[in-house]
Design a protein around this motif. Structure first.
Motif, PDB file in Angstrom:
ATOM      1  N   ARG A  13       0.868  -1.138  -0.014  1.00  0.00           N
ATOM      2  CA  ARG A  13      -0.096  -0.018  -0.064  1.00  0.00           C
ATOM      3  C   ARG A  13       0.898   1.328   0.016  1.00  0.00           C
ATOM      4  NH1 ARG A  13      -5.170   1.385   0.394  1.00  0.00           N
ATOM      5  NH2 ARG A  13      -5.133   3.832   0.849  1.00  0.00           N
ATOM      6  N   ILE A  14       0.311   2.269  -0.902  1.00  0.00           N
ATOM      7  CA  ILE A  14       1.286   3.579  -1.078  1.00  0.00           C
ATOM      8  C   ILE A  14       0.312   4.431  -0.568  1.00  0.00           C
ATOM      9  CG2 ILE A  14       2.987   2.685  -2.581  1.00  0.00           C
ATOM     10  CD1 ILE A  14       1.590   3.982  -4.972  1.00  0.00           C
ATOM     11  N   PRO A  15       0.679   5.919  -0.597  1.00  0.00           N
ATOM     12  CA  PRO A  15      -0.110   6.899  -0.267  1.00  0.00           C
ATOM     13  C   PRO A  15      -1.170   7.068  -1.279  1.00  0.00           C
ATOM     14  CG  PRO A  15       1.944   7.641   0.130  1.00  0.00           C
ATOM     15  CD  PRO A  15       2.149   6.331  -0.242  1.00  0.00           C
ATOM     16  N   GLN A  16      -2.593   7.008  -0.924  1.00  0.00           N
ATOM     17  CA  GLN A  16      -3.730   7.368  -1.654  1.00  0.00           C
ATOM     18  C   GLN A  16      -3.608   8.098  -3.032  1.00  0.00           C
ATOM     19  OE1 GLN A  16      -6.326   5.510  -1.178  1.00  0.00           O
ATOM     20  NE2 GLN A  16      -7.139   6.019  -3.267  1.00  0.00           N
ATOM     21  N   ALA A  17      -2.804   9.255  -2.928  1.00  0.00           N
ATOM     22  CA  ALA A  17      -2.594  10.098  -4.336  1.00  0.00           C
ATOM     23  C   ALA A  17      -1.995   9.274  -5.409  1.00  0.00           C
ATOM     24  CB  ALA A  17      -1.645  11.466  -3.874  1.00  0.00           C
ATOM     25  N   GLY A  18      -1.270   8.361  -5.141  1.00  0.00           N
ATOM     26  CA  GLY A  18      -0.405   7.439  -5.989  1.00  0.00           C
ATOM     27  C   GLY A  18      -1.631   6.608  -6.533  1.00  0.00           C
ATOM     28  N   LEU A  19      -2.448   5.915  -5.827  1.00  0.00           N
ATOM     29  CA  LEU A  19      -3.471   5.168  -6.107  1.00  0.00           C
ATOM     30  C   LEU A  19      -4.616   5.817  -7.232  1.00  0.00           C
ATOM     31  CD1 LEU A  19      -3.998   2.770  -3.113  1.00  0.00           C
ATOM     32  CD2 LEU A  19      -2.594   2.302  -5.022  1.00  0.00           C
ATOM     33  N   ASP A  20      -4.783   6.914  -6.610  1.00  0.00           N
ATOM     34  CA  ASP A  20      -5.866   7.828  -7.579  1.00  0.00           C
ATOM     35  C   ASP A  20      -5.341   7.999  -9.109  1.00  0.00           C
ATOM     36  OD1 ASP A  20      -7.326   7.899  -5.181  1.00  0.00           O
ATOM     37  OD2 ASP A  20      -6.860  10.069  -4.886  1.00  0.00           O
ATOM     38  N   VAL A  21      -3.922   8.104  -8.887  1.00  0.00           N
ATOM     39  CA  VAL A  21      -3.356   8.429 -10.324  1.00  0.00           C
ATOM     40  C   VAL A  21      -3.228   6.988 -11.170  1.00  0.00           C
ATOM     41  CG1 VAL A  21      -1.438   9.006 -11.771  1.00  0.00           C
ATOM     42  CG2 VAL A  21      -1.898  10.464  -9.621  1.00  0.00           C
ATOM     43  N   ALA A  23      -5.355   4.701 -10.827  1.00  0.00           N
ATOM     44  CA  ALA A  23      -6.966   4.531 -11.314  1.00  0.00           C
ATOM     45  C   ALA A  23      -7.233   5.094 -12.686  1.00  0.00           C
ATOM     46  CB  ALA A  23      -7.674   4.797 -10.008  1.00  0.00           C
ATOM     47  N   THR A  24      -6.538   5.923 -12.927  1.00  0.00           N
ATOM     48  CA  THR A  24      -7.151   6.896 -14.255  1.00  0.00           C
ATOM     49  C   THR A  24      -6.615   5.855 -15.409  1.00  0.00           C
ATOM     50  OG1 THR A  24      -5.072   8.008 -14.650  1.00  0.00           O
ATOM     51  CG2 THR A  24      -6.753   9.250 -13.398  1.00  0.00           C
ATOM     52  N   ALA A  25      -5.996   4.926 -15.376  1.00  0.00           N
ATOM     53  CA  ALA A  25      -5.470   4.192 -16.260  1.00  0.00           C
ATOM     54  C   ALA A  25      -5.570   2.586 -16.157  1.00  0.00           C
ATOM     55  CB  ALA A  25      -4.151   4.607 -16.959  1.00  0.00           C
ATOM     56  N   PHE A  26      -5.352   2.138 -14.953  1.00  0.00           N
ATOM     57  CA  PHE A  26      -5.265   0.768 -14.350  1.00  0.00           C
ATOM     58  C   PHE A  26      -6.563   0.323 -13.496  1.00  0.00           C
ATOM     59  CE2 PHE A  26      -0.837   2.062 -14.769  1.00  0.00           C
ATOM     60  CZ  PHE A  26      -0.361   1.276 -15.673  1.00  0.00           C
ATOM     61  N   GLU A  27      -6.633  -1.133 -13.941  1.00  0.00           N
ATOM     62  CA  GLU A  27      -7.155  -2.007 -12.802  1.00  0.00           C
ATOM     63  C   GLU A  27      -6.060  -2.336 -11.971  1.00  0.00           C
ATOM     64  OE1 GLU A  27     -10.608  -3.703 -12.075  1.00  0.00           O
ATOM     65  OE2 GLU A  27     -10.489  -3.068 -14.180  1.00  0.00           O
ATOM     66  N   MET A 303       6.166  10.945  -3.981  1.00  0.00           N
ATOM     67  CA  MET A 303       6.802   9.636  -4.848  1.00  0.00           C
ATOM     68  C   MET A 303       5.963   9.139  -5.280  1.00  0.00           C
ATOM     69  SD  MET A 303       9.912   9.222  -1.870  1.00  0.00           S
ATOM     70  CE  MET A 303      10.236   7.275  -2.331  1.00  0.00           C
ATOM     71  N   ALA A 304       4.649   8.922  -4.581  1.00  0.00           N
ATOM     72  CA  ALA A 304       3.547   7.639  -5.020  1.00  0.00           C
ATOM     73  C   ALA A 304       2.883   8.431  -6.370  1.00  0.00           C
ATOM     74  CB  ALA A 304       2.348   7.870  -3.904  1.00  0.00           C
ATOM     75  N   ALA A 308       3.314   6.653  -9.953  1.00  0.00           N
ATOM     76  CA  ALA A 308       2.148   6.157 -10.774  1.00  0.00           C
ATOM     77  C   ALA A 308       2.105   6.954 -12.066  1.00  0.00           C
ATOM     78  CB  ALA A 308       1.038   6.814  -9.878  1.00  0.00           C
ATOM     79  N   GLN A 309       2.491   8.119 -12.227  1.00  0.00           N
ATOM     80  CA  GLN A 309       2.442   9.182 -13.341  1.00  0.00           C
ATOM     81  C   GLN A 309       3.575   7.970 -14.431  1.00  0.00           C
ATOM     82  OE1 GLN A 309       3.505  12.761 -11.868  1.00  0.00           O
ATOM     83  NE2 GLN A 309       1.432  13.318 -11.779  1.00  0.00           N
ATOM     84  N   ASN A 310       4.596   7.633 -13.818  1.00  0.00           N
ATOM     85  CA  ASN A 310       5.468   6.799 -14.647  1.00  0.00           C
ATOM     86  C   ASN A 310       4.885   5.860 -15.450  1.00  0.00           C
ATOM     87  OD1 ASN A 310       8.154   8.484 -14.974  1.00  0.00           O
ATOM     88  ND2 ASN A 310       8.402   7.861 -12.607  1.00  0.00           N
ATOM     89  N   ALA A 311       4.138   5.171 -14.493  1.00  0.00           N
ATOM     90  CA  ALA A 311       3.463   3.662 -15.197  1.00  0.00           C
ATOM     91  C   ALA A 311       2.444   4.126 -16.032  1.00  0.00           C
ATOM     92  CB  ALA A 311       2.852   2.897 -13.719  1.00  0.00           C
ATOM     93  N   VAL A 312       1.464   5.124 -15.845  1.00  0.00           N
ATOM     94  CA  VAL A 312       0.463   5.609 -16.535  1.00  0.00           C
ATOM     95  C   VAL A 312       1.020   6.137 -17.927  1.00  0.00           C
ATOM     96  CG1 VAL A 312      -1.333   7.465 -16.749  1.00  0.00           C
ATOM     97  CG2 VAL A 312      -1.157   6.121 -14.635  1.00  0.00           C
ATOM     98  N   ALA A 313       2.156   6.719 -17.994  1.00  0.00           N
ATOM     99  CA  ALA A 313       2.718   7.394 -19.075  1.00  0.00           C
ATOM    100  C   ALA A 313       3.012   6.010 -19.929  1.00  0.00           C
ATOM    101  CB  ALA A 313       4.013   8.118 -18.956  1.00  0.00           C
TER     102      ALA A 313
END
Ligand code: GLV
Ligand code: GLV
Length: 334
Positions: A13-21, A23-27, A303-304, A308-313
């Motif tokens: 589990r990482i900070p929610q802000a990362g999970l929110d990012v 969620a825009t692209a992933f399951e 960091m989160a 997350a942005q790296n993965a989404v990109a």
């Protein structure tokens, strides 16, 4: 119906802000246990996924990548250091590896300075004394430590974090030496801004009152500081390590501290985390914290988001902002 969204496994589990990012692209599938995923859990979790968000405590090697399968496109490490990922193995498999540089620079430098000051001025030892009810009144010889101001600070690795430590040291009127340990000398502009003079490692160790490590862990920095290096240090020297544990030969550190070859150490990282040399715990001249250099609310949140942005990109077909293996992108473009 089968989900059409790409999938990601998050190893803890990482900070929610990362999970929110994310969620825009992933399951998203997150390791449900608040502890490091076991190797079996990691392998089961990543299987068939398009992306992996992992921590510095996860060893991501070729076997993990092969277990993931051919869909895996990105390994987003939630750390600036990425020695836990086999980058070469990722590159040959066409997998992007990303990290989170920059955001934790100042936060890590703050902790390096906190350790330096706490060790020099014996803050933790004095705190224990106070709590034990041993304080019987002001004394001319009570807890004499060492001055920090106007002393010489040796920075091993003048990268982003090393430079941020130099900026802090300027306020203490410290003289600053640095070594680039194998890498090229810092640009003149950086030397000027940090007011740092270049030294070979041996000279830096001989001349410094404080030595702070800011190199990544690589084959050439493994045990960079061992018996021979401790022999060069001043007997009053204090070593600060907020980089990676194996940069220091921990058994040699214990020997140096016990023999009085150096005066103390401030440690955030250990050679075999979460273990540490048991004798370190017995030494009053050591200040130890559990790998918390980047542990501020603000930085861990950033960091989160960044990981997350790296993965989404990558999943969107864009070059991720913090790609560690750019060769992979050229390969994909062909
Ligand atoms: C922390 O140690 C990191 O590399 O981010
Ligand atoms: C990390 O930010 C570094 O010093 O390279």
């Amino acid at each position: 119906m089968k989900s059409v969204k790409p999938t990601i496994y998050v190893t803890r589990r990482i900070p929610q802000a990362g999970l929110d990012v994310l969620a825009t692209a992933f399951e998203i599938e997150v390791n449900p246990h608040d502890r490091v995923a076991t190797r079996e859990e990691l392998i089961a979790g990543v299987k068939g996924k398009d992306a992996l968000l992992c921590l510095l405590t996860d060893k991501v090697d070729a076997a993990v990548m092969d277990a993931a399968g051919p869909r895996l496109k990105v390994i987003a490490n939630y750390a600036v250091g990425f020695n836990n990922v086999d980058v070469g193995a990722a590159t040959v498999r066409g997998i992007c590896v990303t990290n989170t540089p920059g955001v934790l620079t100042d936060t890590t430098a703050d902790l390096a300075f906190a350790l330096l000051m706490a060790t020099a001025r014996r803050v933790v030892e004095a705190d224990r004394f106070m709590r034990a009810g041993e304080y019987k009144g002001w004394g001319p010889m009570l807890f004499l430590g060492q001055d920090i101001h106007h002393k010489t600070l040796g920075i091993v690795g003048l990268g982003r974090i090393g430079q941020a430590v130099a900026e802090r040291a300027a306020g203490f009127h410290m003289r600053i030496l640095y070594t680039s340990s194998g890498r090229a000398r810092a640009p003149k502009e950086v030397e000027r801004r940090c007011n740092a003079e270049h030294r070979e490692l041996a000279d830096l160790l001989r001349e410094s009152d404080f030595i702070s490590l800011h190199v990544p862990l690589t084959e050439s920095t493994y045990h960079l500081i061992s018996d021979e290096e401790f022999d060069l240090m001043k007997r009053t020297a204090i070593l600060v390590n907020t980089s990676r544990g194996p940069v220091v030969d921990e058994k040699a550190l214990v020997r140096a501290l016990k023999a009085g070859k150096i005066a103390g150490a401030g440690l955030d990282v250990y050679e075999r985390e979460p273990e540490c040399e048991p004798e370190l715990r017995e030494l009053d001249n050591v200040v130890m914290v559990p790998h918390i250099a980047s542990a501020s609310v603000e930085t861990r949140t950033r960091m989160a988001t960044m990981a997350a942005q790296n993965a989404v990109a990558v999943i969107r077909g864009e070059i991720p902002p913090n790609l560690v293996n750019p060769e992979v992108w050229k390969k994909r473009a062909r």
